[in-house]
Design an enzyme around this catalytic site. Structure first.
Site: not given
Ligand code: 0A1
Ligand code: ZN
Length: 877
Positions: A303-304
């Site tokens: 996600h990051e």
């Protein structure tokens, strides 16, 4: 200091910034007690600004101003104005150079926003409005600039000095001090700024990008955690490769750094080239982390990383657009987990999360659209609606315009808006452009709160053979939105014949197919099918959960059992079982009697499933689980939560007691599966064994308890150890006490694992819950200043310990309100999350609801933070 009772901010009042920042230099003289920051920036009037001659707004929150110069001189009379939001500079020329010296106090910062100390290290959290706690700046996401950052600190205490971008200089200084200079060549908003100063070990790896550039990967952790980094690094490399292959996105800097931090309000943060992570989403070894932890780590790392394009290269114009980056990035990480981890039930797990958490949010006092139109405190809008429902909107767009067109649209979006701050309207406009479709009506999904209900019915004309599907939609009112317009709902359907095979046919004279996406774009709509290859025995609705809606299809128990047995869509099979179980609970609560015919049918279907050799273990494990109480509560206007939990558990026992032998026979052998393999198959087998063991205990099968003990003793992994503990956690049996005591001894100095112990104790329905709660809060491993510890104890207590949290005399509510009050003085953001279960007071029986409401009223009368006040006021409105 900022106003605790601020005016709401409205999207309709958005104005582009009066000044652009052309470049920025930050010099940090770092120390835990007081850090001095020198901020130099070149500003220039924005030609697009609405108001010519407007002042420059420099936000500042709790920052001390030491000095400020404009083009090297003190500001003239009346130029500098200080107010609750920071500074205003009036009468600036077309362009100017500012230099500001300011101070902040990291060690005193318990809110964990801005620059703060964690385990002796210094780190930052700037999203959404933390940068203004570090220095005075136009701290808004549409002000993008390049950063040159010089960090200076004591060498012994802070040997590692990190900031965004590339390190261009470093060296020694007198007095045991040293420095490093970092430059980030990419334009970025201040919320993506980060720095870290600390004593950290670095695990390294490299990644070669699709164009052949070598990127250094660096993972910084405390030295004693160095052996728990492999999974995070492997996940990062998988994510980088996936973003290239699935989305054509390549990494842009020469180094990608991740730092694990003990004290962190959220999961992680995508600062450009320097992600900061809650240690919980980095550190893992088979002995300390469960399979679910491994999957969660992989998905947060991804996600990051994915934010580097969806969020950093293309960012948000204002915070109303938060879902532009979050919805899209969650969608991207969901796809990654589905495709890469081959985790067979990912979609089902995502739908469960949505139903158990986002649907209640959307039906309660905190409901808001995916793109809100006003807020009092933006910290409170990092919600399941913005993230998870936001991802569903992206998924629906892809369903409506097709995978290839959607992928093309993403390419156009990233290329067109690279280096810019844009809006969800810009995103949808690109998708409309590439698909040639008018998506105006679709945009209502962004502006309307609430979960739509979809009604579905079928009719067959015996003489013509024509088959008709009728769909209708209705969205209940939400706060501030009484009237709702119809939205565009893609309903994916198939029809099954008597043998469970898909039927072929034509929709309104179209091509022959065996699956269709019906677009429900008005209140009601009918769809006609001809030339069906067989008579439909069952319709498989909303396949893959094609829209975030509540479906009311009124299917008979036999039809649902047919779908459960045969459907080739995993979501639909699971949903059939869930619908049957929901119906059984509903009968018990509403009619005060078990529907024994229905329950016999469910049992029959589950028995058949347990004997199906073809079903994947992970799917079997997932289907066998009853819906969680949190989700079941949504079936009723209001319900006694203690009774609901009891009825659910009783149904579970009734359904599974007669199946105990089959459950045991289906259990994979511990020795075969406890092998540390992080593969879909191995994880699926482990999930199945743990689920079956838990169901046997819940069904009162006494032979399961010694097996639990044996599993715990023999376990080589945390997955199997936690499987054993979870199975007996609600059982008042000495085995439970024995195992928990052992676990506590074993992990007393390992905070992340000890959190699991806290969670088990806090969630247990065994009597004495308040004594246990007190014991945990006094535990040497507990700290109020650490959000993980607070969440580990109080989260499960409120979410899963109905017996104590909802104790009829209100003791649970009273204690929680007291904890919220205490925590709010340290960490408003976490306090405002912690209070949320109390905001659902209208959904429980009136006697309890009144007690919850009274606790909220009591808190509202105190001097509380803006974060907490915002949530409480909306809950009481
Ligand atoms: N953007 C991060 C989430 C995040 C939001 C706020 C934070 O502090 C207030 C920290 C992290 C993400 O989506 O991962
Ligand atoms: Zn995110």
């Amino acid at each position: 200091m900022r106003d605790a009772n601020p005016q709401p901010v409205y999207l309709s009042e958005y104005q582009s910034p009066a000044f652009e920042v052309e470049d920025l230099e930050l010099d940090f003289d770092l120390a835990a007690a007081t850090t001095e920051v020198t901020t130099r920036m070149a500003v220039r009037r924005n030609p697009q600004a609405a108001e010519p001659g407007a002042p420059l707004r420099l936000y500042g929150d709790g920052v001390e101003l030491v000095s400020l110069t404009v083009d090297g001189a003190e500001p003239g009379e009346g130029m500098l104005e200080e107010d609750a939001d920071g500074l205003l500079l009036h009468g600036l020329p077309e362009a100017a150079r500012l230099e500001i010296v300011s101070r902040c106090h990291p060690e005193q910062n318990t809110a964990l926003e801005g620059l703060y100390a964690s385990s002796g290290n210094l780190c930052t959290q700037c999203e959404p409005e933390g940068f203004r706690r570090i220095t005075f700046f136009p701290d808004r996401p549409d002000v993008l600039t390049t950063y040159r950052v010089r960090l200076e600190a004591d060498r012994a205490q802070y040997p590692v000095l990190l900031a965004n971008g590339n390190r261009v200089e470093a060296g020694e200084l007198d007095g045991g001090r040293h420095y490093a200079v970092w430059e980030d060549p990419f334009l970025k908003p201040s919320y993506l700024f980060a720095l870290v100063a600390g004593d950290l070990a670095c695990q390294r790896d490299t990644f070669t990008t699709m164009s052949g550039r070598e990127v250094q990967l660096e993972l910084y952790v405390e030295a004693h955690n160095a052996d728990r980094c492999d999974h995070a690094l492997a996940s990062l490399k998988r994510a980088m490769r996936y973003d290239e292959e699935a989305f054509g996105r390549e990494y842009d800097l020469d180094v990608y750094m991740i730092v694990a931090v003990d004290d962190f309000n959220m999961g992680a943060m995508e600062n450009k080239g320097l992600n900061l992570f809650n240690a919980k989403y980095v550190l893992a070894s088979p002995d300390t982390a469960t399979d679910d932890d491994f999957v969660a780590i992989e998905s947060v790392i991804a996600h990051e990383y994915f934010h580097n394009w969806s969020g950093n290269r293309v960012t948000c114009r204002d915070w109303f657009q938060l879902s532009l980056k979050e919805g899209l990035t969650v969608f991207r990480d969901q796809e990654f987990t589905t495709d890469c981890t081959l985790y067979g039930v990912k979609r089902i797990d995502d739908v469960s999360l949505l139903r158990a958490h986002q649907f209640p949010e959307d039906a309660g006092p905190l409901a808001h659209p995916v793109r809100p139109d006003h807020y009092a405190e933006i910290n409170n809008f990092y919600t399941l609606t913005v993230y998870e429902k936001g991802a569903e909107l992206i998924r629906m767009l892809r369903t409506l315009i097709g995978r290839e067109t959607f992928r093309r649209g993403l390419d156009v979006y990233f290329e067109r808006f690279d280096g810019q701050a844009v809006t969800t309207d810009d995103f949808v406009a690109v998708m409309a452009e590439v698909s040639g479709r008018d998506l105006t009506a679709f945009k209502r999904w962004y502006t309307q709160a609430g979960t739509p209900h979809v009604t579905a019915a079928t009719a067959q004309d015996g003489s013509t053979g024509e088959f008709r599907i009728s769909l209708g939609q209705y969205t209940p009112p939400t706060p501030g939105q009484e009237h709702k317009e119809p939205v565009v709902i893609p309903v994916r359907v198939a029809m099954l014949d008597d043998d469970g095979r898909r039927i072929r046919g034509r929709l309104e004279g179209g091509p022959e197919q065996d699956e269709w996406v019906l677009e429900l774009d008005r209140s009601e709509r009918s769809f006609h099918f001809d030339e069906l290859s067989a008579t439909p025995r069952a319709v498989s609705w909303l396949r893959g959960f094609s829209a975030p809606v509540i479906l009311e299809a009124n299917q008979s128990a036999t039809t649902l059992a047919h779908l459960l047995a045969h459907d080739d869509d995993a979501f639909s099979r699971w949903e059939a079982a869930q619908t049957l179980m929901r119906r059984a609970i509903r009968a018990r609560i509403e009619d005060d009697a078990a529907d024994s015919v229905l329950e016999a049918e469910i049992q029959h279907a589950l028995a058949a499933l347990l004997e199906d050799p073809a079903i994947e273990p992970v799917l079997l494990a997932t289907i066998l689980q009853l819906p969680p109480p949190r989700e079941l509560a949504e079936l009723f206007d209001c319900v006694d939560p203690v009774r609901l939990r009891a009825e659910r558990d009783a149904l579970e026992a009734r359904l599974y007691a007669p199946l105990a032998d089959r459950l045991r026979e289906r259990q994979p052998k511990l020795d075969d599966i406890d092998n540390g393999a992080f593969t879909a198959d191995a994880m699926g087998q482990r999930r199945l064994r743990n689920r079956l063991l838990a169901l046997r205990v819940a069904a009162g099968d006494e032979s399961a308890v010694p097996e639990v003990l044996e599993q715990y003793r023999k376990a080589r992994s945390q997955t199997m150890r936690m499987g054993a503990l979870n199975a007996i956690n609600d059982l008042n049996h000495e085995a439970r006490a024995l195992l928990l005591a052992d676990f506590e001894r074993r992990y007393h100095d390992d905070p992340l694992v000890l959190d699991k112990y806290f969670g088990l104790q806090a969630a247990s329905q065994v009597s004495g819950g308040f004594d246990r709660l007190e014991y945990l809060l006094q535990h040497p491993g507990f700290r109020w200043s650490n959000p993980n510890r607070v969440r580990a104890v109080l989260g499960p207590f409120m979410a899963r310990n109905e017996r104590h949290f909802h104790q009829a005399d209100g003791e649970g509510y009273h204690r929680i309100a007291g904890f919220v009050e205490k925590l709010d003085r340290m960490n408003p953001q976490t306090a405002a999350r912690l209070v949320q279960p109390l905001t659902r007071w209208r959904k429980v029986d009136p006697a309890r609801g009144e007690q919850m409401r009274a606790e909220l009223e009591r808190l509202a009368a105190l001097e509380i933070s803006r974060d907490l006040r915002d949530v409480i006021e909306r809950a009481l409105a």
